[in-house]
Design an enzyme around this catalytic site. Structure first.
Site, PDB file in Angstrom:
ATOM      1  N   LYS A 236      44.096  58.614  57.339  1.00  0.00           N
ATOM      2  CA  LYS A 236      44.539  59.326  58.530  1.00  0.00           C
ATOM      3  C   LYS A 236      45.562  60.391  58.158  1.00  0.00           C
ATOM      4  O   LYS A 236      46.322  60.220  57.205  1.00  0.00           O
ATOM      5  CB  LYS A 236      45.203  58.363  59.523  1.00  0.00           C
ATOM      6  CG  LYS A 236      44.300  57.356  60.186  1.00  0.00           C
ATOM      7  CD  LYS A 236      45.113  56.456  61.109  1.00  0.00           C
ATOM      8  CE  LYS A 236      44.267  55.395  61.791  1.00  0.00           C
ATOM      9  NZ  LYS A 236      43.361  55.967  62.799  1.00  0.00           N
ATOM     10  N   ARG A 310      35.900  47.962  64.447  1.00  0.00           N
ATOM     11  CA  ARG A 310      34.602  47.406  64.830  1.00  0.00           C
ATOM     12  C   ARG A 310      34.016  46.533  63.712  1.00  0.00           C
ATOM     13  O   ARG A 310      33.212  45.644  63.989  1.00  0.00           O
ATOM     14  CB  ARG A 310      33.649  48.539  65.204  1.00  0.00           C
ATOM     15  CG  ARG A 310      33.279  49.468  64.072  1.00  0.00           C
ATOM     16  CD  ARG A 310      32.717  50.798  64.549  1.00  0.00           C
ATOM     17  NE  ARG A 310      33.748  51.624  65.175  1.00  0.00           N
ATOM     18  CZ  ARG A 310      33.511  52.826  65.710  1.00  0.00           C
ATOM     19  NH1 ARG A 310      32.288  53.326  65.698  1.00  0.00           N
ATOM     20  NH2 ARG A 310      34.491  53.527  66.252  1.00  0.00           N
TER      21      ARG A 310
END
Length: 456
Positions: A236, A310
Site C-alpha cells: 500500500k 477475502r
C-alpha cells in the site's frame, strides 16, 4: 475500558436536565419564569437538534436544556456529555417514554467515550444520574469494545492479543475457546489463512469460540481479523497504510456481537470464527501469481496480495458452513469500493436470503443504525476470472465491493442463509458522540435483528 463512564448513582448536587425537541420547546418555554424566557431568547435557543443551554439561577447554574432531533436515535443525545460542564451531574427532569430513556442512556454512554489507553482525556464528561438497564449496558459495552479494539495500535492488538480478547469473553460467559496457530493451520487445512499470515513474526491463527445449548438454533459469526495490512508485496502507499490497525474491525464487530449474544443469553448455539493475521512483507510473503488450494478445494490465483481479507475469510466461511448453521453472518473491513459507494457511515450489506436482509434493514431503520443492501450481481464473477485456477482473488476495478462479496459467496454452501457486511469501522473526524477513530457500525442493528429472528 470503563463501560459506564459518564454515569453516576450519586445525585448529590445534581441539576435538572430538560430534554426537548423543537416541537415541544414552545409549550415548555411558556411555563418558565420571565427571566428564564428572556435568557433563552437572548441565547436564541430553540431546542434545535444537537444544542444545549445552561439555565441561570440565583446561585449560578439552575439546570440545562438539551435540544434533540430524532428521539429514536441514540446519537441525538450524544452531544450532551461534552456540551455540559465537565464532571457536572444531571438528573433527567423530562418525562420520556422508556424507549427514549434507553436511547438517552445509550447516547450518553457513546458520547462520553474517549480512548484513554495512552493519554488521559482533556476533560471529563458530564455525569448522568442513572443506572442503565442490562440491555443498554451490554449494548453500550459491545460498541465501546469495538472502539477500543480498533483504536489500539497493532503492537498491542496483534493476533495473540485478539485471541486474548476472545478468551477473556469466553471465560466471562462460560464459552469454549480454541486457537489453531501457525503451521497447525496447514495441518488442519486452513491454507489461505496460513499463506496471508506466514510472513509476520507473529503467528497467524484461527480463533473459534463456542457457546450455548446443542439443541438451540445455530448462529455462526465470522470476522476478518487482519491486525495490520501492509498490502503485502503489492504494498500500500503510505496514506493507505496509515490506519491499517483498523483492518481487524470486522473481527472486532463479530467478537463484540458474540459477547452481546452471550451476555443477553440469546437462545442460540453460537459459533464465532475469527481468522487473525498480519499481512506483512518478508521472505515468506505470499506472491502475486501463486495458486492456493483453499479449504473448500477451490483453487485461487493471487492477483493482488492486498486483497487478503477475502482470502482469510474464505477458509473461515468454509469452516463455519461445515456445521450447517441456521444463520451465518460475516463482518469485514473489506473494500475501499464500499466506502466510495456509500461513504463511511453506511455499511454495505450483501445477503443471499431476502428475509435475512429485510430483517437487518428493518432493524437498521428502527435503531437508526443503518445498513444498505447491495447486489450479489453474479454476472460480475467474470471480473474474478483466472486463466489457471478456479478464480482469482481480485481483478478489475469495476464493482469492487460486489466482486469481493461474490468471491466470498463461492465459499458459502448452497442453501446456507448468509449475510456479509462490508464495514468501515472508523470515524474520520470528530462529531458529537463519534470521536475520530474506531467505530461500531450496524452492531446495534445486528443485535436487534438477531433478537427479532430468535425471539430474544
Amino acid at each position: 475500558m470503563t463501560i459506564l463512564n459518564g454515569f453516576t448513582t450519586d445525585s448529590t448536587h445534581a441539576l435538572p436536565l430538560h430534554v426537548l425537541d423543537r416541537d415541544g420547546f414552545a409549550a415548555w418555554n411558556a411555563r418558565q419564569p420571565a427571566g428564564v424566557q428572556a435568557w433563552l431568547q437572548h441565547q436564541q435557543f430553540t431546542a434545535a437538534a444537537g444544542t444545549a443551554v445552561l439555565l441561570p439561577g440565583d446561585d449560578g447554574v439552575a439546570g440545562a436544556v438539551l435540544g434533540v432531533g430524532d428521539r429514536a436515535d441514540a446519537y441525538a443525545y450524544a452531544h450532551a456529555p461534552f456540551a455540559l460542564p465537565a464532571g457536572s451531574r444531571w438528573q433527567l427532569a423530562s418525562e420520556l417514554a422508556d424507549a427514549d430513556v434507553a436511547n438517552l442512556q445509550l447516547g450518553w454512554g457513546l458520547g462520553s467515550y474517549r480512548f484513554s489507553r495512552y493519554r488521559k482525556p482533556a476533560r471529563l464528561p458530564a455525569q448522568l444520574v442513572a443506572t442503565p438497564a442490562a440491555e443498554v449496558r451490554d449494548v453500550l459495552a459491545a460498541c465501546l469494545r469495538v472502539r477500543d479494539w480498533v483504536n489500539t495500535p497493532t503492537e498491542d492488538m496483534g493476533p495473540q492479543q485478539l485471541e486474548d480478547a476472545a478468551r477473556e469473553l469466553a471465560q466471562a460467559h462460560g464459552a469454549e475457546l480454541e486457537a489453531i496457530v501457525g503451521d497447525e493451520l496447514l495441518e488442519q487445512n486452513f491454507p489461505t489463512i496460513h499463506a496471508v499470515g506466514r510472513a509476520s513474526h507473529r503467528a497467524p491463527r484461527l480463533i473459534v469460540l463456542r457457546w450455548g445449548q446443542p439443541d438451540a438454533p445455530h448462529l455462526a459469526l465470522v470476522g476478518k481479523g487482519v491486525c495490520f495490512d501492509t498490502g503485502g508485496l503489492d504494498v500500500k502507499p503510505a496514506d493507505g497504510m496509515r490506519n491499517m490497525k483498523k483492518d481487524m474491525g470486522g473481527a472486532a464487530h463479530a467478537l463484540a456481537l458474540a459477547g452481546l449474544v452471550m451476555a443477553q443469553q440469546l437462545p442460540v448455539r453460537l459459533t464465532l470464527v475469527v481468522p487473525a493475521v498480519e499481512n506483512s512483507i518478508g521472505p515468506e510473503a505470499f506472491r502475486p501469481g501463486e495458486v492456493i488450494t483453499t479449504r473448500k478445494g477451490i483453487t485461487v490465483e493471487i492477483d493482488n496480495t492486498d486483497a487478503e481479507g477475502r482470502l482469510i475469510l474464505c477458509d473461515a466461511l468454509a469452516y463455519a458452513c461445515e456445521d450447517k448453521p441456521d444463520t451465518l453472518l460475516d463482518f469485514a473491513t473489506l473494500t475501499g469500493a464500499a466506502r466510495i459507494a456509500l461513504g463511511p457511515d453506511l455499511p454495505a450489506l450483501f445477503a443471499n436470503d431476502d428475509t435475512l436482509a429485510r430483517q437487518w434493514l428493518d432493524a437498521g431503520d428502527a435503531t437508526r443504525d443503518p445498513v444498505w443492501r447491495m447486489p450479489l450481481w453474479r454476472p460480475y464473477l467474470r471480473y474474478l476470472h483466472s486463466g489457471i485456477a478456479d478464480l482469482a482473488n481480485a481483478g478489475s476495478r469495476m464493482a469492487g465491493s460486489v466482486t469481493a462479496a461474490l468471491y466470498l459467496e463461492r465459499f458459502v454452501d448452497e442453501g446456507q442463509k448468509w449475510a456479509h457486511l462490508d464495514v468501515y469501522a472508523w470515524n474520520d473526524g470528530d462529531r458529537p458522540g463519534r470521536p475520530a477513530g474506531g467505530e461500531a457500525l450496524a452492531l446495534r442493528s445486528a443485535w436487534a435483528m438477531l433478537k427479532a429472528r430468535y425471539g430474544g
